[in-house]
Design a protein around this motif. Structure first.
Motif, short mmCIF file in Angstrom:
data_model
loop_
_atom_site.label_atom_id
_atom_site.label_comp_id
_atom_site.label_asym_id
_atom_site.label_seq_id
_atom_site.Cartn_x
_atom_site.Cartn_y
_atom_site.Cartn_z
N LEU A 109 -16.58 -35.50 104.86
CA LEU A 109 -16.14 -35.82 103.50
C LEU A 109 -17.30 -35.77 102.50
N ILE A 110 -18.47 -36.22 102.93
CA ILE A 110 -19.64 -36.16 102.04
C ILE A 110 -19.89 -34.70 101.63
N LEU A 111 -19.98 -33.83 102.61
CA LEU A 111 -20.27 -32.42 102.32
C LEU A 111 -19.13 -31.77 101.53
N ALA A 112 -17.91 -32.08 101.92
CA ALA A 112 -16.76 -31.45 101.25
C ALA A 112 -16.66 -31.90 99.79
N ALA A 113 -16.89 -33.20 99.56
CA ALA A 113 -16.74 -33.71 98.19
C ALA A 113 -17.92 -33.32 97.30
N ARG A 114 -19.10 -33.15 97.88
CA ARG A 114 -20.27 -32.71 97.08
C ARG A 114 -20.15 -31.25 96.68
N ARG A 115 -19.63 -30.42 97.59
CA ARG A 115 -19.62 -28.98 97.36
C ARG A 115 -18.21 -28.42 97.10
N GLY A 127 -6.04 -16.07 96.66
CA GLY A 127 -6.39 -14.71 96.25
C GLY A 127 -7.17 -14.65 94.94
N LYS A 128 -7.78 -15.79 94.55
CA LYS A 128 -8.47 -15.82 93.26
C LYS A 128 -9.94 -15.40 93.35
N PHE A 129 -10.42 -15.19 94.55
CA PHE A 129 -11.83 -14.81 94.73
C PHE A 129 -12.00 -13.33 94.39
N LYS A 130 -12.67 -13.09 93.25
CA LYS A 130 -12.84 -11.70 92.79
C LYS A 130 -14.29 -11.23 92.91
N GLY A 131 -15.10 -12.02 93.62
CA GLY A 131 -16.51 -11.64 93.78
C GLY A 131 -17.44 -12.78 93.42
N TRP A 132 -18.64 -12.69 93.91
CA TRP A 132 -19.68 -13.72 93.70
C TRP A 132 -19.89 -13.95 92.21
N GLU A 133 -20.07 -15.20 91.86
CA GLU A 133 -20.28 -15.52 90.44
C GLU A 133 -21.33 -16.61 90.30
N PRO A 134 -22.17 -16.55 89.29
CA PRO A 134 -23.25 -17.54 89.14
C PRO A 134 -22.75 -18.98 88.99
N GLU A 135 -21.56 -19.14 88.45
CA GLU A 135 -21.12 -20.51 88.20
C GLU A 135 -19.79 -20.86 88.86
N LEU A 136 -19.55 -20.20 89.97
CA LEU A 136 -18.29 -20.47 90.68
C LEU A 136 -18.46 -21.69 91.58
N PHE A 137 -17.63 -22.70 91.38
CA PHE A 137 -17.61 -23.92 92.20
C PHE A 137 -18.98 -24.57 92.37
N LEU A 138 -19.59 -24.91 91.27
CA LEU A 138 -20.88 -25.60 91.36
C LEU A 138 -20.64 -27.05 91.75
N GLY A 139 -21.31 -27.46 92.80
CA GLY A 139 -21.27 -28.87 93.20
C GLY A 139 -22.64 -29.48 93.04
N TYR A 140 -22.87 -30.59 93.72
CA TYR A 140 -24.20 -31.21 93.71
C TYR A 140 -24.75 -31.24 95.13
N ASP A 141 -26.09 -31.22 95.21
CA ASP A 141 -26.73 -31.18 96.52
C ASP A 141 -26.54 -32.47 97.32
N VAL A 142 -26.68 -32.32 98.60
CA VAL A 142 -26.67 -33.45 99.53
C VAL A 142 -28.11 -33.69 100.01
#
Ligand code: NAP
Ligand code: GLV
Ligand code: GLV
Length: 324
Positions: A109-115, A127-142
Motif C-alpha cells: 500500500l505504501i508503494l502503491a499510494a506513493r506512486r 487503452g489510454k497509454f499513448k507513450g511515455w510522457e514527462p508528467e504522466l502519473f507523478l507520485g512522490y518518492d518512498v
C-alpha cells in the motif's frame, strides 16, 4: 458438547478438531453468525469465529456452557473480552504467524499510494497509454523519506525493518517505548503530533481500543505534509473516515492506502471516486501460507484449552489463572 466454527477455513483445519465426545458444526450457509449460533446453541463449549463476527453480551449470554472463543485473527475488537472474562470464558487470537505477511501488505500500500500504481494500471488497461510522457502519473518518492509508524508492536516493527532497504528514517509513536527495538531498527520515538508533522509516510499498526478509536481526525491530518501519504492496515475505526475524505479532497495530504474501513464493508462513496487512494478488501494476512497457519493456530488454541492444556495465545490469561 458442541464446537461451532463460523466459516470453513483454508487447509481444512476445522476438520482437525478431533476431540472425542465433541460435535463440530461448521457454518456453510449464508445465514448470519448470530442466526447460526442461536440455531445451534445447545451444549456449545467452544466457538471458533472470524473478526467479522460480533461476539457481544447477547451472543455470550446465549451460550451458557461456553468455555472458549478462539478468534481467527490477531485483532480481537470484535469480541466483548471484558464480559467474556467476567464469565470465565477464555479468548484466544492468532498473533505472530501473520506479522510478516501483514507487513508486506502495508508496504504494498505504501508503494502503491506513493506512486499511484492502481490508477496508472487502470489508465493503462483502459487503452489510454499513448507513450511515455514527462508528467504522466507523478507520485512522490518512498526511498530516503521519513516513515512514521503508529503502533510499534509486531507488525509496526516488521514494517520498520523493511524500511532500511529504502534508506528511510524511521520514527514511531506507540503506547509504550520499546528501547531495544529502537536501537535494533534505528527508530526514534516521537509524540503523535510530532510524528504526523515530520513523516512523509504514516503507517498505522495499533489495535482498535478505546484510546485508538478516531485517533486520526481532520485536526490530526492537518498536521501532515501536503505531500504525505497515510496507510491504514490496522482497523478502520482508528481513522475518522469522513475526516480523511475531507483532508484528501482539500489536498491536505497527497494520498492514502487503506485495507480497512470505519464501517467495513461499507466504504465512504467519495473514496471510491479518488485516484489518489488505494482501496483493498481487508487482505492484510491473506496469503495461502499465513491463512493456513492462522487456521492451525486457532484450532490448536481451541483444542488445547478444551483438553486442559495452555492455548498458544490467550488474550485474557486471568481466566486461565482462575482455572488452574
Ligand atoms: P501488537 O504486537 O499488539 O502491536 C500493537 C502495538 O500498538 C503495540 O506496540 C501497542 O503498544 C500499540 N498500542 C496499543 N494501544 C495503543 C494506543 N492507544 N496508542 C498507541 N499505541 C498503542 O499487534 P500486531 O500483531 O502488531 O497487530 C496490530 C493490529 O493490526 C491488530 O490488532 C489488528 O487490528 C491489525 N491487523 C490487521 C490486519 C489486516 O488484515 N489488515 C492483519 C493483522 C493485524 P503496547 O506495546 O503498549 O501494547
Ligand atoms: C486481521 O485483521 C487480524 O486482526 O488478524
Ligand atoms: C525511463 O524509462 C528512462 O529510461 O529514463
Amino acid at each position: 458438547m458442541r464446537i461451532l466454527v463460523t466459516k470453513k477455513l483454508p487447509g481444512k483445519w476445522h476438520e482437525k478438531i478431533n476431540l472425542e465426545g465433541y460435535e463440530v458444526i461448521v457454518k456453510e450457509t449464508d445465514e448470519s453468525t448470530k442466526e447460526f449460533i442461536l440455531k445451534n446453541r445447545e451444549g456449545v463449549v467452544g466457538l471458533l469465529c472470524l473478526l467479522t463476527d460480533k461476539i457481544d453480551k447477547e451472543i455470550i449470554d446465549s451460550l451458557p456452557n461456553l468455555k472458549i472463543i478462539s478468534n481467527y485473527a490477531v485483532g480481537f475488537d470484535n469480541i466483548d473480552v471484558e464480559y467474556a472474562t467476567k464469565k470465565g470464558i477464555c479468548v484466544t487470537n492468532t498473533p505472530g504467524v501473520l506479522t510478516e505477511t501483514s507487513a508486506d501488505l502495508a508496504w504494498a500500500l505504501i508503494l502503491a499510494a506513493r506512486r499511484l500504481i492502481v490508477s496508472a494500471d487502470k489508465f493503462t488497461r483502459e487503452g489510454k497509454f499513448k507513450g511515455w510522457e514527462p508528467e504522466l502519473f507523478l507520485g512522490y518518492d518512498v526511498y530516503g523519506k521519513v516513515l512514521g509508524i503508529i503502533g510499534f508492536g509486531r507488525i509496526g516493527q516488521a514494517v520498520a525493518r523493511r524500511a532500511s532497504g529504502f534508506n528511510m528514517k524511521v520514527i514511531y509513536y506507540s503506547r509504550s517505548r520499546d528501547y531495544e527495538a529502537e536501537k535494533k531498527l534505528n527508530a526514534e520515538y516521537r509524540d503523535l503530533d510530532e510524528l504526523l508533522k515530520e513523516s512523509d509516510i504514516v503507517s498505522i499498526h495499533t489495535p482498535l481500543n478505546d484510546q485508538t478509536y478516531h485517533m486520526i481526525t481532520y485536526e490530526k491530518l492537518k498536521l501532515m505534509k501536503p505531500t504525505a501519504t497515510i496507510v491504514n492496515t490496522a482497523r478502520g475505526k482508528v481513522i475518522k473516515e469522513e475526516d480523511l475524505v475531507k483532508a484528501l479532497k482539500e489536498g491536505i495530504i497527497f494520498s492514502a492506502g487503506l485495507d480497512v474501513f470505519e464501517f467495513e464493508p461499507e466504504i465512504h462513496p467519495e473514496l471510491l471516486k479518488m485516484d489518489n487512494v488505494v482501496l483493498l478488501p481487508h487482505i492484510g494476512s491473506a496469503s495461502f501460507e499465513t491463512r493456513t497457519k492462522m487456521a492451525e493456530m486457532a484450532v490448536t488454541n481451541l483444542v488445547n484449552f478444551l483438553s486442559g492444556k495452555k492455548p498458544l495465545s490467550i488474550v485474557n490469561p486471568e481466566v486461565l489463572e482462575r482455572r488452574v
